[in-house]
Design an enzyme around this catalytic site. Structure first.
Site, PDB file in Angstrom:
ATOM      1  N   CYS A  23      19.070  16.116  71.217  1.00  0.00           N
ATOM      2  CA  CYS A  23      19.151  16.118  69.751  1.00  0.00           C
ATOM      3  C   CYS A  23      20.408  15.366  69.279  1.00  0.00           C
ATOM      4  O   CYS A  23      20.471  14.143  69.447  1.00  0.00           O
ATOM      5  CB  CYS A  23      19.101  17.566  69.247  1.00  0.00           C
ATOM      6  SG  CYS A  23      18.734  17.718  67.514  1.00  0.00           S
ATOM      7  N   HIS A  63      14.095  20.023  71.999  1.00  0.00           N
ATOM      8  CA  HIS A  63      14.971  20.938  72.745  1.00  0.00           C
ATOM      9  C   HIS A  63      14.282  21.450  74.000  1.00  0.00           C
ATOM     10  O   HIS A  63      13.540  22.436  73.942  1.00  0.00           O
ATOM     11  CB  HIS A  63      15.391  22.099  71.830  1.00  0.00           C
ATOM     12  CG  HIS A  63      16.322  21.668  70.755  1.00  0.00           C
ATOM     13  ND1 HIS A  63      17.691  21.673  70.915  1.00  0.00           N
ATOM     14  CD2 HIS A  63      16.091  21.165  69.534  1.00  0.00           C
ATOM     15  CE1 HIS A  63      18.264  21.195  69.832  1.00  0.00           C
ATOM     16  NE2 HIS A  63      17.323  20.887  68.963  1.00  0.00           N
ATOM     17  N   GLU A 101      15.535  23.054  76.305  1.00  0.00           N
ATOM     18  CA  GLU A 101      16.185  24.271  76.809  1.00  0.00           C
ATOM     19  C   GLU A 101      15.541  25.561  76.332  1.00  0.00           C
ATOM     20  O   GLU A 101      15.771  26.619  76.890  1.00  0.00           O
ATOM     21  CB  GLU A 101      17.681  24.262  76.438  1.00  0.00           C
ATOM     22  CG  GLU A 101      18.011  24.379  74.947  1.00  0.00           C
ATOM     23  CD  GLU A 101      18.023  23.039  74.202  1.00  0.00           C
ATOM     24  OE1 GLU A 101      17.330  22.109  74.656  1.00  0.00           O
ATOM     25  OE2 GLU A 101      18.690  22.935  73.164  1.00  0.00           O
TER      26      GLU A 101
END
Ligand code: XMP
Length: 611
Positions: free
Chosen positions: A76, A162, A164
């Site tokens: 990002c 994202h 994660e």
């Protein structure tokens, strides 16, 4: 080892955890750390963050990190940093996205090996890349948004989404590819090592001092108590359970029994309901509620210390705070630059001051929920505690949407919602309700209205209903949550808000309904199940004496990291007939309740809790 350079995003710690989940050691540094200090690392990850790279004052890394020859992954904001460094352009207003999105993937890119050509990911950004940096190729895109870039030779990769968080379905594979294949890391770092170092740290911090540990009954504080018992003399450990009157049914009894069976010698139970209720009298603002609860906890703890003749300046306070709590509270020590999302009860000002003096012990400070559960098993805690669903320290108090009864529906918003449903050709009816709930947008926690959808007859199809909720929250920024009405939606369009404040009556209805629902759903694959009491109804029923003043929302949440998640699907995990049966049982047993809703929104844009 991996260096995580923190640009202030709320998911920094989740990135760190994803690395450790792959049994690889990682360290978090401020983004501006000097490149020289990173030469021993095998990979660098630049995190997301709330700033915009086109702003003069925005956070920047040391330019030399790009010349170290170490593989870099920018996520990002991290991808934006790579973009501007290599001569690309980042712009605002291409398209902002907050939520799940399907993107196209080029699976020949080494970062995306073994992924599918279309992947569901979490997008959470205002800016995006409008011109690729020199020497970089596009490897992922979503409509006209650049979702991934790479330079294979330099081993530099950037993703807009994202990887994660849980919401990105194959995010783990992206990490595996980066860590094992691109960085070539082979060594392992285990949870056992980390437990041992936590025990050593507590020994060093507390020594022969006295420690007071707040036990809520959840797995976090039980693990803290377990670690204290491993590290210190049991005579020096005082475990205090404060019943604030917002516990679930019979919870305090169960907790105290199981903890004393676990070897805690000094276990003290305080019934402090009256003082908590008094301090919350007339309070409706959710942030104020959390702060009052946090401060009352500490005052009660201090009173207890003086009763036990413990020296306040020399007694340690231990609590089971998890890293995500501190990140979401915007704690400057932990979150670097992350903006405040909400204050957790265990990170109020008074605790922060004690922490500065070194008198707060937080054994789980570095762990996430699933790791704490594994540690609980390693410490030999009973499965009942190790697997217990989380419950916020502020308890049922934040599941009563208190208000003064003056809220009304904004008719323009209502019209916009109906128009959207018409456009999508949806078979559902929909309306806004006169109450707000909390959600997350990027790094901000925002209060917004929510929409109810209903159809009054057939079982809904979950996939299309969930997609509709996604469309509504994507297109209409004033809505961050969508609920499905279980049963009839008659009269809902004219639902009114009633005044509701913390008090015996509403807490007791909430507690009983919570018990009913959680019991019935206890064997499902759900990370957290609970209900929320809403002070809204169509005012029908007044004529026959039993004023229907309330509605209930059922929230189910499926997640590993609690930073993102989805509701449990109706029709598969919970058969539709079963949820209808639960709804009917609630209405039968609680005549004050008119509507029962099922929350059908993911986090983001909603949060797990409603306040
Ligand atoms: P949200 O609502 O932020 O919740 O999506 C994520 C997880 O955190 C729990 N939670 C809290 N826990 N004190 C706590 O100890 C709090 O103030 C608090 N607020 C939310 C929530 O139940 C969920 O598990």
């Amino acid at each position: 080892k991996i260096a995580v350079l923190d640009c202030g995003g709320q998911y920094t710690k989740v990135i760190d955890r994803k690395v450790r989940e792959a049994f690889i050691k990682s360290d978090i540094f401020p983004v501006g750390i000097k490149a020289d200090s990173l030469s021993e690392y095998s990979g660098i990850i630049l995190t997301g963050g709330p700033e915009s790279v086109w702003e003069e004052s925005s956070l920047r890394p040391d330019k030399d990190i790009f010349n170290l020859g170490i593989p870099i992954l920018g996520i990002c904001y991290g991808m934006h940093l790579i973009t501007v460094h290599f001569g690309g352009v980042v712009s605002e207003n291409v398209k902002k996205e907050y939520g799940e999105s399907d993107i196209n993937i080029d699976t020949s890119c080494p970062l995306f090996e073994n992924l599918n050509p279309v992947e569901t990911v979490l997008m959470s950004h205002g800016d995006s890349v409008s011109k690729l940096p020199d020497g970089f190729k596009l490897c992922a895109s979503s409509e006209n948004i650049t979702a991934g870039i790479y330079n294979e030779e330099k081993k530099i990769y950037g993703v807009q989404f994202h990887p994660e968080v849980d919401m990105t379905v194959n995010g783990k594979m992206v990490f595996e590819n980066f860590l094992r294949k691109i960085c070539g890391i082979k060594e392992n770092y285990s949870l056992e090592d980390r437990l041992e170092s936590a025990i050593k740290q507590v020994k060093a911090q507390a020594g022969d001092g006295k420690v007071m540990v707040l036990v809520s009954g959840g797995v976090d504080s039980a693990v803290t108590a377990g670690i204290l018992l491993r590290a210190l003399n049991p005579d020096n450990i005082y475990a205090v359970h404060i019943d604030h009157g917002f516990m679930r049914k019979n919870e305090s009894d169960i907790i105290c029994e199981s903890l004393s069976a676990n070897g805690l010698k000094n276990l003290i139970r305080i019934n402090a309901k009256d003082i908590f209720y008094k301090n919350l009298e007339g309070v409706t603002d959710p942030e104020k509620k959390r702060n009052i609860i946090g401060e009352t906890f500490i005052t009660e703890l201090q009173n207890q210390m003086s009763k036990l003749n413990l020296d306040m300046d020399k007694t340690f306070i231990a609590q089971g705070t998890l890293r995500p709590d501190l990140i979401e509270s915007g704690n400057p020590d932990v979150s670097g630059h992350a903006k405040k999302i909400k204050t957790h009860h265990n990170d109020v000002e008074i605790v922060r001051r004690a922490r500065e003096k070194g008198f707060v012990i937080e054994t789980n400070y570095d762990w996430h929920k699933d790791e704490v559960r594994r540690i609980a098993v390693m410490l030999g805690l009973p499965a009942e505690i190790a697997n217990r669903q989380p419950f916020p320290g502020s308890g049922l108090a934040v599941r009563l949407l208190c208000q003064d009864g003056n809220k009304t529906v904004n008719q323009d918003e209502n019209e916009a919602l109906k128009e959207l449903l018409n456009k999508t050709g949806s078979k559902y009816s929909a309306c806004m309700l006169p109450v707000e709930s909390v959600g997350v947008q990027g790094d901000n926690r925002t209060y917004a209205g929510f929409a109810a959808i209903f159809q009054n007859n057939d079982a809904p199809d979950w996939d299309s209903m969930y997609l509709l909720a996604r469309t509504i929250t994507n297109k209409l920024s004033f809505i961050n949550r969508v609920v499905y009405v279980l049963g009839s939606g008659d009269g809902l369009e004219n639902a009114k808000a009633h005044p509701m404040y913390v008090g015996d009556k509403c807490v007791s209805i909430l507690r009983e309904v919570d018990h009913l629902v959680t019991k019935r759903l206890e064997n499902k694959k759900i990370s957290q199940t609970f209900v929320i009491l809403l002070p809204i109804s169509s005012d029908s029923g007044k004529a026959d004496g039993a004023a229907k003043k309330y509605s209930i929302a059922i929230r189910t949440f499926v997640t590993n990291d609690f930073m993102t998640g989805r509701p449990a699907p109706l029709g598969s995990e919970i058969p539709f007939s079963e949820i209808m049966d639960i709804s009917n049982e609630i209405k039968r047993n609680f005549p004050e309740i008119e509507y029962v809703f099922y929350d059908i929104t993911g986090k983001p844009p909603a949060t797990c809790e409603w306040e």
